[in-house]
Design a protein around this motif. Structure first.
Motif, short mmCIF file in Angstrom:
data_model
loop_
_atom_site.label_atom_id
_atom_site.label_comp_id
_atom_site.label_asym_id
_atom_site.label_seq_id
_atom_site.Cartn_x
_atom_site.Cartn_y
_atom_site.Cartn_z
N ARG A 1 -35.71 -109.24 8.58
CA ARG A 1 -36.83 -109.49 7.68
C ARG A 1 -37.42 -110.90 7.77
NH1 ARG A 1 -39.35 -105.88 5.67
NH2 ARG A 1 -40.06 -107.27 4.05
N ARG A 2 -36.58 -111.91 8.03
CA ARG A 2 -37.03 -113.30 7.99
C ARG A 2 -37.56 -113.75 9.34
NH1 ARG A 2 -32.17 -116.43 4.84
NH2 ARG A 2 -32.76 -115.81 2.75
N VAL A 3 -38.83 -114.17 9.35
CA VAL A 3 -39.45 -114.66 10.58
C VAL A 3 -40.28 -115.90 10.26
CG1 VAL A 3 -41.03 -114.16 12.48
CG2 VAL A 3 -39.58 -112.33 11.56
N ILE A 4 -40.05 -116.94 11.04
CA ILE A 4 -40.88 -118.14 10.96
C ILE A 4 -41.60 -118.28 12.29
CG2 ILE A 4 -40.90 -120.67 10.87
CD1 ILE A 4 -38.53 -120.53 8.98
N GLU B 1 -50.76 -115.17 14.76
CA GLU B 1 -50.51 -115.27 13.32
C GLU B 1 -50.88 -113.96 12.63
OE1 GLU B 1 -52.50 -118.54 11.44
OE2 GLU B 1 -51.43 -120.05 12.64
N ALA B 2 -52.03 -113.41 12.99
CA ALA B 2 -52.48 -112.16 12.37
C ALA B 2 -51.51 -111.02 12.65
CB ALA B 2 -53.88 -111.81 12.87
N ALA B 3 -50.96 -110.98 13.86
CA ALA B 3 -49.99 -109.93 14.20
C ALA B 3 -48.76 -110.03 13.30
CB ALA B 3 -49.59 -110.06 15.67
N LEU B 4 -48.30 -111.24 13.05
CA LEU B 4 -47.14 -111.41 12.16
C LEU B 4 -47.50 -111.05 10.72
CD1 LEU B 4 -44.26 -112.27 11.52
CD2 LEU B 4 -45.07 -114.65 11.45
N MET B 5 -48.65 -111.52 10.26
CA MET B 5 -49.05 -111.29 8.88
C MET B 5 -49.28 -109.80 8.58
SD MET B 5 -51.68 -114.43 8.30
CE MET B 5 -51.18 -116.12 8.54
N ALA B 6 -49.57 -109.02 9.60
CA ALA B 6 -49.79 -107.58 9.42
C ALA B 6 -48.48 -106.81 9.28
CB ALA B 6 -50.59 -107.03 10.59
N CYS B 7 -47.38 -107.44 9.57
CA CYS B 7 -46.08 -106.77 9.52
C CYS B 7 -45.46 -106.84 8.13
CB CYS B 7 -45.11 -107.42 10.51
SG CYS B 7 -45.57 -107.15 12.23
N ASP B 8 -44.62 -105.86 7.85
CA ASP B 8 -43.90 -105.82 6.59
C ASP B 8 -42.60 -106.61 6.75
OD1 ASP B 8 -43.08 -105.21 4.02
OD2 ASP B 8 -42.23 -103.28 4.60
N LEU B 9 -42.76 -107.94 6.82
CA LEU B 9 -41.65 -108.87 7.00
C LEU B 9 -41.80 -110.01 6.02
CD1 LEU B 9 -41.77 -109.09 10.92
CD2 LEU B 9 -40.04 -107.87 9.55
N ASP B 10 -40.74 -110.75 5.82
CA ASP B 10 -40.79 -111.97 5.02
C ASP B 10 -41.06 -113.10 6.00
OD1 ASP B 10 -40.11 -110.53 2.72
OD2 ASP B 10 -37.98 -110.72 3.17
#
Length: 179
Positions: free
Chosen positions: A99-102, A125-134
């Protein structure tokens, strides 16, 4: 905590690795340069060519968090590193329950005169922000010598810049993932 550090042998990644290691975290480094990481857990992988999420699955086994410090510059495959390969990593994180991604991005990518670098960093950034991750996106650049990063934090899962800009010792960002 067991942390997958993508781009772990680069300028930013190696500084993060040094800090996390001194704090007792187990780091698995991912990079194209195994010789740059002697005596470490290392996975040799080209992010730009690892665009299938299933290729990340085994690498994520037992990982608690991911830090993506991979980057490409002029003359390198920016689309592959910043967007396609990274998006595959984030999809794999969702599937594996990591779940945790920086993500380490770059200050200035939101300006009106985009370069290929800025465009691909924004798309990553958009690809990461579209994911259900913290997730947390840190927009940083090297400034003030090799031991300092200047940064701008984009808040987790909101996509809104907090305005918390300023400089920090290179290890300061690394403490956030272990909390």
């Amino acid at each position: 905590m067991r942390i997958l550090l993508v781009g772990g042998t680069g300028l930013v990644g190696s500084a993060i690795h040094a800090r996390l290691s001194t704090e007792g975290h187990e780091c698995v480094l991912v990079s194209r340069h195994p010789d740059a990481a002697p005596d470490t857990q290392h996975v040799t992988l080209d992010v730009a060519r690892t665009t299938d999420a299933s290729k990340w699955k085994g690498i994520l086994a037992g990982v608690d968090a991911v830090i993506n410090a991979a980057g490409a510059l002029q003359g390198q495959d920016m689309q592959g590193v910043h967007v396609a390969g990274s998006a595959a990593l984030y999809t794999a994180c969702e599937s594996a329950g990591v779940r945790r991604v920086i993500l380490f991005s770059a200050i200035g990518i939101d300006r009106d005169a985009p370069t290929d670098f800025s465009r691909t960093k924004r798309e990553g950034e958009a690809a990461l922000m579209a994911c259900d991750l913290d997730w947390v996106v840190l927009r940083a650049f090297r400034g003030g010598g090799p031991a300092r990063l200047w940064g701008q934090r984009t808040t987790a899962r909101s996509g809104i810049t907090t305005g918390s800009t300023g400089h920090a010792r290179h290890g300061s960002y690394s403490t956030g993932i272990s909390r």
